[in-house]
Design a protein around this motif. Sequence first.
Motif, PDB file in Angstrom:
ATOM      1  N   ASP A 135      -8.028   6.547  12.593  1.00 29.48           N
ATOM      2  CA  ASP A 135      -8.233   7.941  12.202  1.00 29.48           C
ATOM      3  C   ASP A 135      -7.727   8.226  10.790  1.00 29.48           C
ATOM      4  O   ASP A 135      -7.534   9.389  10.425  1.00 29.48           O
ATOM      5  N   LEU A 136      -7.562   7.179   9.999  1.00 29.38           N
ATOM      6  CA  LEU A 136      -7.157   7.332   8.596  1.00 29.38           C
ATOM      7  C   LEU A 136      -8.345   7.026   7.704  1.00 29.38           C
ATOM      8  O   LEU A 136      -8.997   5.989   7.853  1.00 29.38           O
ATOM      9  N   MET A 137      -8.641   7.912   6.765  1.00 31.73           N
ATOM     10  CA  MET A 137      -9.756   7.679   5.868  1.00 31.73           C
ATOM     11  C   MET A 137      -9.438   6.536   4.900  1.00 31.73           C
ATOM     12  O   MET A 137      -8.292   6.299   4.531  1.00 31.73           O
ATOM     13  N   PHE A 138     -10.492   5.845   4.484  1.00 32.53           N
ATOM     14  CA  PHE A 138     -10.325   4.635   3.684  1.00 32.53           C
ATOM     15  C   PHE A 138      -9.609   4.907   2.362  1.00 32.53           C
ATOM     16  O   PHE A 138      -8.816   4.080   1.891  1.00 32.53           O
ATOM     17  N   GLY A 139      -9.869   6.063   1.771  1.00 26.95           N
ATOM     18  CA  GLY A 139      -9.193   6.399   0.520  1.00 26.95           C
ATOM     19  C   GLY A 139      -7.687   6.466   0.699  1.00 26.95           C
ATOM     20  O   GLY A 139      -6.922   5.988  -0.155  1.00 26.95           O
ATOM     21  N   ASN A 140      -7.235   7.038   1.819  1.00 28.37           N
ATOM     22  CA  ASN A 140      -5.804   7.108   2.097  1.00 28.37           C
ATOM     23  C   ASN A 140      -5.223   5.730   2.390  1.00 28.37           C
ATOM     24  O   ASN A 140      -4.061   5.452   2.064  1.00 28.37           O
ATOM     25  N   TYR A 141      -6.016   4.867   2.999  1.00 25.66           N
ATOM     26  CA  TYR A 141      -5.579   3.494   3.228  1.00 25.66           C
ATOM     27  C   TYR A 141      -5.295   2.801   1.897  1.00 25.66           C
ATOM     28  O   TYR A 141      -4.264   2.134   1.732  1.00 25.66           O
ATOM     29  N   LEU A 142      -6.194   2.957   0.938  1.00 24.00           N
ATOM     30  CA  LEU A 142      -6.011   2.332  -0.371  1.00 24.00           C
ATOM     31  C   LEU A 142      -4.780   2.899  -1.082  1.00 24.00           C
ATOM     32  O   LEU A 142      -4.024   2.166  -1.710  1.00 24.00           O
ATOM     33  N   CYS A 184      -2.096   4.181   0.393  1.00 25.41           N
ATOM     34  CA  CYS A 184      -0.919   3.652   1.088  1.00 25.41           C
ATOM     35  C   CYS A 184      -0.636   2.213   0.691  1.00 25.41           C
ATOM     36  O   CYS A 184       0.528   1.824   0.500  1.00 25.41           O
ATOM     37  N   GLU A 185      -1.673   1.419   0.565  1.00 25.94           N
ATOM     38  CA  GLU A 185      -1.481   0.024   0.173  1.00 25.94           C
ATOM     39  C   GLU A 185      -0.864  -0.076  -1.217  1.00 25.94           C
ATOM     40  O   GLU A 185      -0.018  -0.938  -1.480  1.00 25.94           O
ATOM     41  N   TYR A 227       1.191   2.159  -2.576  1.00 25.13           N
ATOM     42  CA  TYR A 227       2.620   2.504  -2.439  1.00 25.13           C
ATOM     43  C   TYR A 227       3.394   1.364  -1.791  1.00 25.13           C
ATOM     44  O   TYR A 227       4.535   1.080  -2.180  1.00 25.13           O
ATOM     45  N   TYR A 228       2.783   0.710  -0.810  1.00 23.47           N
ATOM     46  CA  TYR A 228       3.445  -0.411  -0.136  1.00 23.47           C
ATOM     47  C   TYR A 228       3.714  -1.544  -1.122  1.00 23.47           C
ATOM     48  O   TYR A 228       4.802  -2.124  -1.151  1.00 23.47           O
ATOM     49  N   GLN A 229       2.719  -1.858  -1.948  1.00 19.93           N
ATOM     50  CA  GLN A 229       2.897  -2.921  -2.933  1.00 19.93           C
ATOM     51  C   GLN A 229       3.935  -2.541  -3.986  1.00 19.93           C
ATOM     52  O   GLN A 229       4.684  -3.400  -4.466  1.00 19.93           O
ATOM     53  N   ALA A 230       3.998  -1.261  -4.334  1.00 19.65           N
ATOM     54  CA  ALA A 230       5.018  -0.799  -5.283  1.00 19.65           C
ATOM     55  C   ALA A 230       6.410  -0.993  -4.697  1.00 19.65           C
ATOM     56  O   ALA A 230       7.353  -1.384  -5.407  1.00 19.65           O
ATOM     57  N   TRP A 231       6.546  -0.726  -3.396  1.00 17.32           N
ATOM     58  CA  TRP A 231       7.835  -0.966  -2.729  1.00 17.32           C
ATOM     59  C   TRP A 231       8.159  -2.454  -2.684  1.00 17.32           C
ATOM     60  O   TRP A 231       9.296  -2.863  -2.949  1.00 17.32           O
ATOM     61  N   MET A 232       7.173  -3.280  -2.370  1.00 18.80           N
ATOM     62  CA  MET A 232       7.389  -4.722  -2.309  1.00 18.80           C
ATOM     63  C   MET A 232       7.867  -5.265  -3.652  1.00 18.80           C
ATOM     64  O   MET A 232       8.726  -6.152  -3.710  1.00 18.80           O
ATOM     65  N   ALA A 233       7.314  -4.726  -4.728  1.00 17.84           N
ATOM     66  CA  ALA A 233       7.658  -5.214  -6.060  1.00 17.84           C
ATOM     67  C   ALA A 233       9.030  -4.732  -6.527  1.00 17.84           C
ATOM     68  O   ALA A 233       9.731  -5.433  -7.255  1.00 17.84           O
ATOM     69  N   SER A 234       9.417  -3.524  -6.107  1.00 12.95           N
ATOM     70  CA  SER A 234      10.646  -2.908  -6.633  1.00 12.95           C
ATOM     71  C   SER A 234      11.809  -2.917  -5.653  1.00 12.95           C
ATOM     72  O   SER A 234      12.968  -2.762  -6.049  1.00 12.95           O
ATOM     73  N   HIS A 235      11.506  -3.047  -4.347  1.00 12.96           N
ATOM     74  CA  HIS A 235      12.505  -2.909  -3.278  1.00 12.96           C
ATOM     75  C   HIS A 235      13.175  -1.526  -3.318  1.00 12.96           C
ATOM     76  O   HIS A 235      14.298  -1.367  -2.857  1.00 12.96           O
ATOM     77  N   ASP A 236      12.471  -0.564  -3.871  1.00 12.80           N
ATOM     78  CA  ASP A 236      12.937   0.823  -3.924  1.00 12.80           C
ATOM     79  C   ASP A 236      12.304   1.560  -2.743  1.00 12.80           C
ATOM     80  O   ASP A 236      11.105   1.836  -2.735  1.00 12.80           O
ATOM     81  N   GLU A 274      -7.539  -3.656  -9.689  1.00 12.03           N
ATOM     82  CA  GLU A 274      -8.829  -4.345  -9.760  1.00 12.03           C
ATOM     83  C   GLU A 274      -9.376  -4.625  -8.361  1.00 12.03           C
ATOM     84  O   GLU A 274     -10.580  -4.476  -8.101  1.00 12.03           O
ATOM     85  N   TYR A 275      -8.486  -4.999  -7.466  1.00 15.62           N
ATOM     86  CA  TYR A 275      -8.878  -5.293  -6.085  1.00 15.62           C
ATOM     87  C   TYR A 275      -9.392  -4.036  -5.390  1.00 15.62           C
ATOM     88  O   TYR A 275     -10.404  -4.064  -4.682  1.00 15.62           O
ATOM     89  N   THR A 276      -8.713  -2.919  -5.615  1.00 15.80           N
ATOM     90  CA  THR A 276      -9.133  -1.645  -5.033  1.00 15.80           C
ATOM     91  C   THR A 276     -10.503  -1.239  -5.552  1.00 15.80           C
ATOM     92  O   THR A 276     -11.396  -0.847  -4.784  1.00 15.80           O
ATOM     93  N   ASP A 277     -10.689  -1.334  -6.866  1.00 15.94           N
ATOM     94  CA  ASP A 277     -11.981  -0.984  -7.469  1.00 15.94           C
ATOM     95  C   ASP A 277     -13.095  -1.876  -6.927  1.00 15.94           C
ATOM     96  O   ASP A 277     -14.219  -1.405  -6.686  1.00 15.94           O
ATOM     97  N   ALA A 278     -12.780  -3.156  -6.732  1.00 12.81           N
ATOM     98  CA  ALA A 278     -13.792  -4.084  -6.226  1.00 12.81           C
ATOM     99  C   ALA A 278     -14.221  -3.707  -4.814  1.00 12.81           C
ATOM    100  O   ALA A 278     -15.415  -3.778  -4.471  1.00 12.81           O
TER     101      ALA A 278
END
Length: 264
Positions: free
Chosen positions: A127-134, A136-137, A139-148, A213-217
Amino acid sequence: MKTSRKTRRSSLLTERMVFKIPNGWQKLSQGQLRYIISLYNIYDGRADMMGMIATAALFHFMGCRVDSETKDGILCYRVSTGETFLLNPEFLPDMIATVEWVKRPNEMRCRLAVLHHCAAVSFDLRDLMFGNYLVCENYYQAWMASHDWTKLSPMVDILYQVPEGGKMVKTQFDYVATAMWWTAVKDYYGQLFPHFLRRTGEGESVTQDVLREYTDAQIRLLTKGDVTKEEYILNHTSTLRALTELDAQARENEELKRIMQKNK
């Protein structure tokens, strides 16, 4: 503390007591799930983090607390019955083995249904629209990179459907719960869409430029280059529907490559 009866070295546990221990993430109640997530929050960064989590989870499921260690064994108190008993420490490794699954959060196929009175979307994001999925991903990657942990704040708002104009006062527990959920979703999607997505933990680190780039693709694949369809894809197409189509396209491309290689 005085014991309620005499105990033997072999432990009352093996002779008289029966405990119902969940055998997987999906067997947990919401209260039990909240407790396990709290352990991940409390022990985050500890050297023996997983061992501590498994041990604490075991005694929680047993409904027992450890009072002390004696020369005769581990003195435990069972809250529901008020019984005090000695647990032979030799039994502990085999007992902890029954909750080894708590060490594999990527296998969690559930999530906290509510945070601060805000209801979550479904675990699999149907029940999550694809735009919101992208979003969220990202933000998740930003957390993975910064551990913030605070990088996950907007992601929590999306997944727990915080009303527009509303505000959720978040704690690190909320971020840990959300990160564990998303990690499990990525593992689940890796199984569900093997042609398009790799399993969690595989591959190189993702930079923001690569992710963009991955999101745009992904958007181009779904719109077939027709920009007039972008708004519909992002805001009116469910995540599961979009990823199903992307996986089908990836599978077709793999098949085409195999045919071309075979005919060389």
